[in-house]
Design a protein around this motif. Structure first.
Motif, short mmCIF file in Angstrom:
data_model
loop_
_atom_site.label_atom_id
_atom_site.label_comp_id
_atom_site.label_asym_id
_atom_site.label_seq_id
_atom_site.Cartn_x
_atom_site.Cartn_y
_atom_site.Cartn_z
N ALA A 228 0.74 -1.09 -0.01
CA ALA A 228 -0.24 -0.18 -0.13
C ALA A 228 1.00 1.29 0.07
N GLY A 229 2.12 1.20 -0.21
CA GLY A 229 3.29 2.25 0.12
C GLY A 229 3.20 3.15 1.33
N THR A 230 2.71 2.40 2.32
CA THR A 230 2.72 3.58 3.38
C THR A 230 4.11 3.01 4.68
N GLU B 147 -3.68 -13.83 0.96
CA GLU B 147 -2.74 -13.30 0.09
C GLU B 147 -2.35 -11.98 0.46
N PRO B 148 -0.65 -11.45 -0.36
CA PRO B 148 -0.31 -10.94 0.16
C PRO B 148 -0.96 -9.27 -0.36
N GLY B 149 -2.28 -9.09 -1.02
CA GLY B 149 -3.19 -7.41 -0.20
C GLY B 149 -4.05 -7.58 0.60
N VAL B 150 -4.13 -8.49 1.18
CA VAL B 150 -5.40 -7.80 2.16
C VAL B 150 -5.08 -7.06 3.41
N VAL B 151 -5.40 -6.10 2.72
CA VAL B 151 -6.02 -4.71 4.51
C VAL B 151 -5.25 -4.97 5.70
N LEU C 227 -8.42 -7.69 7.25
CA LEU C 227 -8.36 -8.85 8.10
C LEU C 227 -9.00 -9.46 9.72
N GLN C 228 -8.33 -8.21 9.82
CA GLN C 228 -9.37 -7.69 11.74
C GLN C 228 -9.83 -8.00 11.63
N SER D 273 -0.17 2.58 10.64
CA SER D 273 -1.35 2.30 9.22
C SER D 273 -2.17 1.54 8.78
N SER D 274 -2.47 0.50 10.01
CA SER D 274 -3.43 -0.83 10.20
C SER D 274 -4.70 -0.50 9.25
N LYS D 275 -5.41 0.78 9.11
CA LYS D 275 -6.21 0.42 7.98
C LYS D 275 -5.97 0.10 6.31
N SER D 276 -5.11 1.05 6.40
CA SER D 276 -4.44 0.86 4.64
C SER D 276 -3.34 0.61 4.26
#
Lengths: 476, 476
Positions: free
Chosen positions: A87-89, A125-129, A133-134, A150-153
């Motif tokens: 996500a670029g964070t 998969e790796p793109g899951v935010v 997930l939570q 940054s867990s939201k994104s």
């Protein structure tokens, strides 16, 4: 650091991903909608949390493992650098095409493949935010402990690449403690599986942990099996103000040796409190020079006991004020103040420098004193706060990168800060990683012999050096 | 496995450590009392827990890091294989000179260098005995969680080499979760430092965890910085008997998803209970087919609550009998029964085969059923017990290795067991490792690609292949 990337030989030796030959072959692997070539499209992948901009030559949006294999095989074949990106964070340039190349975004690989609650694991998969997930796990009474701000994104792939963590690390540990197994694709397209679905396993080398925190320099993760924890059903948060940093940090050391330490131990220094006095509605005693936010978590029955034990422990260090938020709304207000700090700092100094150094808990007080000395010497405000239970402090230098006088002082100041941290038996990064931003300092911490060894390990995975070149390793 | 080691090319390509040229140079590194050459002396280092005997050509008793450097440099120079050895309590031949060579014993490097209780860490040399470390830590209210059953004699160096664990892993995790940093010497005498003294750190690759569990094939650990946990002040143990394995293993899965799972969840199968009925004074209901030992640990205030929660959870699965030992003496009696199993088995079948497979908790019942089928098919008793909270079961085949008829059936039976475990998404070893005993099966679990990658990583650390040759890796 200085927002000007050091020149690197990495920029020289690679081929372009926008040659006709390359694009022709890429079109055999991906649909055209998955290949981004216009400037506007590529600019959307040019940033991260450093404030640096680096526009990639090409961006691909992969949707499954086979496409990752195809893209990597092609890039390896044609010497095109590959920059894996979630996500670029990130905070150190790890997901930036700092030296050009092809960004491989895994954001579209965002399926939760399986929730196996009986085995306390999830396959993603790796793109899951992280935050999504939570949410998906909460109805099972489970959660995945890594909790970066940054867990939201941020994505799980990014969390794994950087070995992410947050306030919860004091109780639960970091990403490396919560991954059971990985599926990953090497530079030449080889697929490997590491670890598995069990909480124990000692068959062969620990390839799982070798990939975690490797910042996309070894492989692209295409699937992860994550270990889960029972989610606490109750939380309680205390805010404790001290008249000195020493008192606060001594309280932290004491809390960490109690039978059940808090689930979060966050520290704010005097400069942070001054900011909050100016910029928030929080009432903080005038003589307050340090604050701890202490969260306990558990079951509804034992939460009051836990909070009381923490309170009694802290009382030994003569706090000026100790308040406990009983309801979750009250608690959210207190957390809000802590989480307001970053945006406030961003507003005051949009391109502030944010280092996340870490020292043993017993050295926290010496660290903060040393940082105050450095701030005074160079006359640049330094604001310090962070995850004190782990000794992990976010050091924020409020600088204007367009002021050459200031910036001339910053680099030597950072070197002083890093030397101080290492003298105190610390590490240059607790959770942000190395990327481009700390690569010229990594040798100070790990030593030349280990660094050469690590670079040789990278060569085993990636003989041509196409995987995220110029990250972690300095020019040697 | 079959107590007959497979032939290996490793035995061919190395030089002898008892040539005059080698011994002359060795005498410049070590005092003569540190070099063991007589048969009687060397035989004292010829055993481990497998029952296999392999007499080394030479044994050296190193006393400090400089001597480790000197010995390794010499061996590397002269192509002499080096087998690092702690207390020799391993289960897979990892510390045996199976193909000849020089055993480097670290037992005399047994200093506790520093206990830093404020930072919840301890710095030790590799020869420190696990149990002696725990004794030294107890006055600080701290402990080091890895608790293999050999803790009274095994060394920290051995624990690190094998990534050791025990019943406590269900709450605390394994050795890899409790090491902050290492100092280690590579084959050519290069000294590296990994990790540090902080509980977080993401600077470079995770070299600490790469060394943990590498079974002496990468380096000799000369110092370790270990993370400590607050020691629970109270424990309570329940013994629960079920009429079926399925009921017991369902209870385990349920317990693992509660807010605070027990600190130990040990399982004994029907065959284990039969043994205890015959060989101990323990009263076990006649229709009991499975037993769980459930330990809770914490503070004196909450221990009764914890025990009650566990008891209520277990009651859902209709146990035949549920008893809780309140005093520590009573608890010791119950643990004694569990720990009596290994000696009883050893008496019945001195060279029994002991595998420590692991499956996801939800598959435990299928594993035990499958093992019962295999035992019936081959008409060899198989006794199963172990750390059920991790799905980690010790599978004991009671065989007489001198009976060729029996032994002809064992190897195919082991292959069936391992295939069953992998079919159930498990791992061939939860805590014993690979050594010589599972190396011909490792590829089944990790795959050829990963195995080749791992062997290339070994070559980075040890280009000449002198470090514990023939361990982990099959002849490929």
């Amino acid at each position: 650091m200085t927002k000007t990337l050091p020149l690197s030989d990495h920029s020289q030796k690679f081929a372009s991903p926008v040659s006709t030959a390359f694009l022709d072959r890429l079109a055999q692997v991906l649909a055209s909608r998955q290949i981004l070539l216009t400037k506007a499209q590529r600019e959307a992948y040019a940033w991260d949390n450093t404030g640096i901009r680096a526009v990639p030559d090409c961006v691909v949006l992969v949707e499954n493992r086979e496409q990752v294999v195809g893209v990597l095989r092609l890039c390896n074949d044609m010497d095109v650098p590959v920059i894996p990106r979630g996500a670029g964070t990130g905070n150190v340039g790890g997901a930036l095409a700092s030296f050009g190349g092809l960004v491989i975004s895994t954001q579209r690989m965002n399926k939760i493949v399986e929730i196996a609650s009986d085995d306390r694991l999830v396959v993603v998969e790796p793109g899951v935010v992280n935050g999504e997930l939570q949410t998906a796990l909460s109805s099972y009474g489970l959660f995945w402990p890594p909790d970066p701000s940054s867990s939201k994104s941020c994505t799980i792939g990014g969390n794994i690449a950087m070995c992410a963590a947050g306030p919860g690390a004091v109780r639960y540990g970091v990403t490396r403690d919560w991954v059971l197994g990985l599926q990953a694709v090497l530079a030449d397209g080889t697929v490997i599986n590491t670890g598995g679905r069990t909480s124990k396993g000692v068959v062969g080398y620990d390839m799982t942990r070798l990939l975690i925190g490797s910042e996309g320099t070894l492989a692209v993760v295409t699937q992860a099996t994550l270990k889960l924890a029972p989610k606490p059903t109750a939380r309680r948060l205390s805010r404790v103000v001290f008249s000195s940093v020493a008192a606060a940090t001594k309280a932290v050391a004491k809390l960490m040796t109690t039978a059940s330490p808090p689930s979060a131990i966050e520290f704010l220094d005097g400069a942070s409190l001054n900011l909050l006095r100016q910029e928030s509605d929080l009432l903080i005693p005038d003589d307050g020079r340090a604050m701890l936010l202490l969260e306990v978590a558990g079951g509804k029955d034992d939460i009051a006991n836990q909070a009381q034990e923490v309170s009694q422990c802290v009382a030994l260090f003569s706090p000026l004020e100790q308040t406990t938020a009983v309801g979750s709304e009250e608690a959210e207000e207190v957390w809000a103040a802590r989480y307001a700090l970053s945006p406030i700092l961003k507003k005051m100094a949009p391109k502030r420098i944010n280092e996340d150094v870490v020292v043993p808990v017993s050295k926290l007080s010496l660290l903060i004193e040393g940082l105050e000395d450095i701030a005074a010497d160079i006359n640049i405000p330094i604001i310090n706060f962070g995850h004190a239970g782990n000794g992990n402090i976010h050091v924020n230098l409020l600088v204007d990168p367009d002021d050459p006088v200031i910036m001339a002082k910053v680099k030597p100041a950072l070197a002083r800060i890093f030397k101080l941290v290492l003298k105190l038996d610390g590490s240059l990064s607790g959770e942000h990683g190395v990327g481009t931003q700390k690569r010229e300092y990594i040798e100070w911490e790990v030593g030349r012999e280990s660094l050469l060894l690590q670079r040789s390990i990278k060569t085993v995975f990636d003989p041509k050096g196409i995987m995220n070149p110029g990250k972690i390793f300095p020019n040697m």
